[in-house]
Design a protein around this motif. Structure first.
Motif, PDB file in Angstrom:
ATOM      1  N   SER A 121       0.834  -1.199   0.000  1.00 53.58           N
ATOM      2  CA  SER A 121       0.000   0.000   0.000  1.00 53.58           C
ATOM      3  C   SER A 121       0.868   1.248   0.000  1.00 53.58           C
ATOM      4  CB  SER A 121      -0.909   0.003   1.237  1.00 53.58           C
ATOM      5  OG  SER A 121      -1.793  -1.086   1.206  1.00 53.58           O
ATOM      6  N   HIS A 122       0.553   2.163  -0.870  1.00 54.33           N
ATOM      7  CA  HIS A 122       1.274   3.432  -0.944  1.00 54.33           C
ATOM      8  C   HIS A 122       0.255   4.567  -0.950  1.00 54.33           C
ATOM      9  CE1 HIS A 122       5.004   1.299  -1.822  1.00 54.33           C
ATOM     10  NE2 HIS A 122       4.330   0.604  -2.730  1.00 54.33           N
ATOM     11  N   PRO A 123       0.599   5.679  -0.290  1.00 59.43           N
ATOM     12  CA  PRO A 123      -0.317   6.813  -0.288  1.00 59.43           C
ATOM     13  C   PRO A 123      -0.624   7.267  -1.708  1.00 59.43           C
ATOM     14  CG  PRO A 123       1.425   7.123   1.327  1.00 59.43           C
ATOM     15  CD  PRO A 123       1.807   5.927   0.509  1.00 59.43           C
ATOM     16  N   PRO A 124      -1.886   7.551  -2.012  1.00 58.94           N
ATOM     17  CA  PRO A 124      -2.248   7.986  -3.365  1.00 58.94           C
ATOM     18  C   PRO A 124      -1.807   9.417  -3.607  1.00 58.94           C
ATOM     19  CG  PRO A 124      -4.139   8.154  -1.916  1.00 58.94           C
ATOM     20  CD  PRO A 124      -3.040   7.515  -1.105  1.00 58.94           C
ATOM     21  N   GLU A 125      -1.751   9.804  -4.895  1.00 60.95           N
ATOM     22  CA  GLU A 125      -1.380  11.172  -5.213  1.00 60.95           C
ATOM     23  C   GLU A 125      -2.451  12.146  -4.734  1.00 60.95           C
ATOM     24  OE1 GLU A 125      -0.565  11.444  -9.345  1.00 60.95           O
ATOM     25  OE2 GLU A 125       1.143  10.068  -9.279  1.00 60.95           O
ATOM     26  N   ARG A 126      -3.697  11.728  -4.798  1.00 59.93           N
ATOM     27  CA  ARG A 126      -4.778  12.554  -4.235  1.00 59.93           C
ATOM     28  C   ARG A 126      -5.889  11.648  -3.735  1.00 59.93           C
ATOM     29  NH1 ARG A 126      -9.236  13.794  -7.520  1.00 59.93           N
ATOM     30  NH2 ARG A 126      -9.229  12.843  -9.588  1.00 59.93           N
ATOM     31  N   VAL A 127      -6.557  12.091  -2.709  1.00 64.82           N
ATOM     32  CA  VAL A 127      -7.615  11.292  -2.103  1.00 64.82           C
ATOM     33  C   VAL A 127      -8.906  11.430  -2.904  1.00 64.82           C
ATOM     34  CG1 VAL A 127      -9.012  10.954  -0.028  1.00 64.82           C
ATOM     35  CG2 VAL A 127      -6.597  11.568   0.184  1.00 64.82           C
ATOM     36  N   ARG A 128      -9.514  10.301  -3.235  1.00 63.20           N
ATOM     37  CA  ARG A 128     -10.792  10.305  -3.952  1.00 63.20           C
ATOM     38  C   ARG A 128     -11.905  10.047  -2.935  1.00 63.20           C
ATOM     39  NH1 ARG A 128      -9.839   9.846  -9.432  1.00 63.20           N
ATOM     40  NH2 ARG A 128      -7.699   9.229 -10.004  1.00 63.20           N
ATOM     41  N   PRO A 129     -12.753  11.054  -2.651  1.00 59.62           N
ATOM     42  CA  PRO A 129     -13.809  10.911  -1.642  1.00 59.62           C
ATOM     43  C   PRO A 129     -14.726   9.716  -1.879  1.00 59.62           C
ATOM     44  CG  PRO A 129     -13.579  13.203  -2.283  1.00 59.62           C
ATOM     45  CD  PRO A 129     -12.739  12.402  -3.237  1.00 59.62           C
ATOM     46  N   ALA A 157      -6.343   0.222   3.942  1.00 60.44           N
ATOM     47  CA  ALA A 157      -7.253   1.134   3.247  1.00 60.44           C
ATOM     48  C   ALA A 157      -6.943   2.589   3.590  1.00 60.44           C
ATOM     49  CB  ALA A 157      -8.699   0.811   3.604  1.00 60.44           C
ATOM     50  N   LEU A 158      -6.635   2.850   4.841  1.00 61.26           N
ATOM     51  CA  LEU A 158      -6.312   4.214   5.255  1.00 61.26           C
ATOM     52  C   LEU A 158      -5.005   4.697   4.630  1.00 61.26           C
ATOM     53  CD1 LEU A 158      -7.375   3.996   9.010  1.00 61.26           C
ATOM     54  CD2 LEU A 158      -8.410   5.466   7.263  1.00 61.26           C
ATOM     55  N   VAL A 159      -4.111   3.751   4.328  1.00 68.47           N
ATOM     56  CA  VAL A 159      -2.853   4.110   3.669  1.00 68.47           C
ATOM     57  C   VAL A 159      -3.079   4.341   2.182  1.00 68.47           C
ATOM     58  CG1 VAL A 159      -0.540   3.322   3.030  1.00 68.47           C
ATOM     59  CG2 VAL A 159      -1.388   2.920   5.341  1.00 68.47           C
ATOM     60  N   SER A 160      -3.682   3.357   1.518  1.00 71.98           N
ATOM     61  CA  SER A 160      -3.777   3.399   0.051  1.00 71.98           C
ATOM     62  C   SER A 160      -4.922   4.255  -0.473  1.00 71.98           C
ATOM     63  CB  SER A 160      -3.929   1.976  -0.503  1.00 71.98           C
ATOM     64  OG  SER A 160      -5.121   1.387  -0.015  1.00 71.98           O
ATOM     65  N   MET A 166       1.809   4.854   7.655  1.00 72.02           N
ATOM     66  CA  MET A 166       1.473   3.612   8.340  1.00 72.02           C
ATOM     67  C   MET A 166       1.218   3.837   9.828  1.00 72.02           C
ATOM     68  SD  MET A 166       0.769   0.464   8.157  1.00 72.02           S
ATOM     69  CE  MET A 166       1.289   0.032   6.502  1.00 72.02           C
ATOM     70  N   ARG A 167       2.055   4.620  10.481  1.00 70.75           N
ATOM     71  CA  ARG A 167       1.892   4.850  11.919  1.00 70.75           C
ATOM     72  C   ARG A 167       0.553   5.522  12.219  1.00 70.75           C
ATOM     73  NH1 ARG A 167       5.291   4.880  16.244  1.00 70.75           N
ATOM     74  NH2 ARG A 167       7.060   4.459  14.884  1.00 70.75           N
ATOM     75  N   ARG A 168       0.197   6.515  11.401  1.00 72.10           N
ATOM     76  CA  ARG A 168      -1.075   7.205  11.611  1.00 72.10           C
ATOM     77  C   ARG A 168      -2.256   6.342  11.205  1.00 72.10           C
ATOM     78  NH1 ARG A 168      -0.820  13.694  10.461  1.00 72.10           N
ATOM     79  NH2 ARG A 168       0.586  14.182  12.193  1.00 72.10           N
ATOM     80  N   ALA A 169      -2.051   5.490  10.224  1.00 70.65           N
ATOM     81  CA  ALA A 169      -3.133   4.584   9.808  1.00 70.65           C
ATOM     82  C   ALA A 169      -3.482   3.607  10.924  1.00 70.65           C
ATOM     83  CB  ALA A 169      -2.732   3.826   8.544  1.00 70.65           C
TER      84      ALA A 169
END
Length: 247
Positions: A121-129, A157-160, A166-169
């Motif tokens: 899982s990698h953080p997305p470039e932008r969050v899609r609501p 899911a919170l990450v990707s 990861m720590r905050r997720a």
């Protein structure tokens, strides 16, 4: 060994895993209640909601003190799962126990296999609501139907999807778990078989104390090591449950 002592031991293990990994520990609660303490599958999933809600709220407080909870993102994600969790929780009481146990075992097996693999899982470039809302709703459904917190699904899911580290997720997943579990518990109130509070009480108390120890353990032991060990336990539990249902 008495049921009271078994409840204390099982609760401590569940809390330890939940506090250390931010999820996953709750999937041990249901099989422990069924096979160690003699609960029916329906009663076990309801009792699990009580245990998960109390334990997650405690672990959430511990993570929030260290600033690892993203309240706005977590609240939005959790809000999307409230109605699905409530509806799924109400529907679970009408499902045959064998089907409920089989579905639970499959979810546990999938969770274990996922834990064995390194997270991609990698953080997305932008969050899609829309995607975030869909993920939150899906998680709520699983939580309500099977009586698990769903942290093993919430963290990736919170990450990707939401873009948390990861720590905050891990910390934020506890907020999601607490809200979804409470919604599902409300849907089950007054339905199904009676609950044995003489066992649920000590189980919950031990889980709460274990969550604090798990939080401290996570700072001393590699997260990947903890995850692999726990995945092995989950896979063994899933295989045992599947054999029990099929046999």
């Amino acid at each position: 060994m008495t049921a009271f002592v078994l409840a204390l031991i099982a609760g401590a293990v569940v809390g330890l895993a939940l506090g250390a990994l931010g999820g996953g520990g709750s999937v041990l609660a249901v099989p422990a209640l069924i096979y160690l303490l003699g609960f029916s599958p329906a009663a076990a999933t309801t009792a699990s909601q009580i245990i998960v809600t109390a334990t997650s709220a405690t672990a959430l407080y511990a993570h929030a003190r260290e600033g690892h909870v993203v309240w706005k993102a977590g609240s939005s994600f959790a809000a999307a799962g409230i109605i699905p969790a409530y509806l799924a929780g109400a529907a679970a009481g009408r499902v045959p126990e064998a089907v409920l146990t089989f579905a639970f075992a499959v979810i546990v097996a999938l969770a274990a296999l996922r834990m064995f693999r390194p997270s991609s899982s990698h953080p997305p470039e932008r969050v899609r609501p829309g995607r975030a809302a869909g993920a939150g709703a899906g998680l709520g459904s699983v939580t309500g139907f099977l009586g698990v917190g769903g942290g093993f699904l919430a963290v990736p899911a919170l990450v990707s999807v939401v873009g948390l580290t990861m720590r905050r997720a891990v910390g934020t997943s506890l907020l999601v778990i607490t809200v979804n579990s409470l919604a599902a518990l409300l849907a089950r109130t007054g339905t199904g078989p009676g609950l044995d509070w003489t066992l649920i009480g000590p189980f919950t108390g031990a889980a709460i104390l274990g969550a604090w120890d798990g939080k401290r353990l996570s700072a001393k032991v590699s997260g990947s090591t903890l995850q692999r060990v726990f995945a092995g336990v989950l896979l063994a539990v899933a295989v045992f449950m599947l054999i029990d249902v099929i046999a």
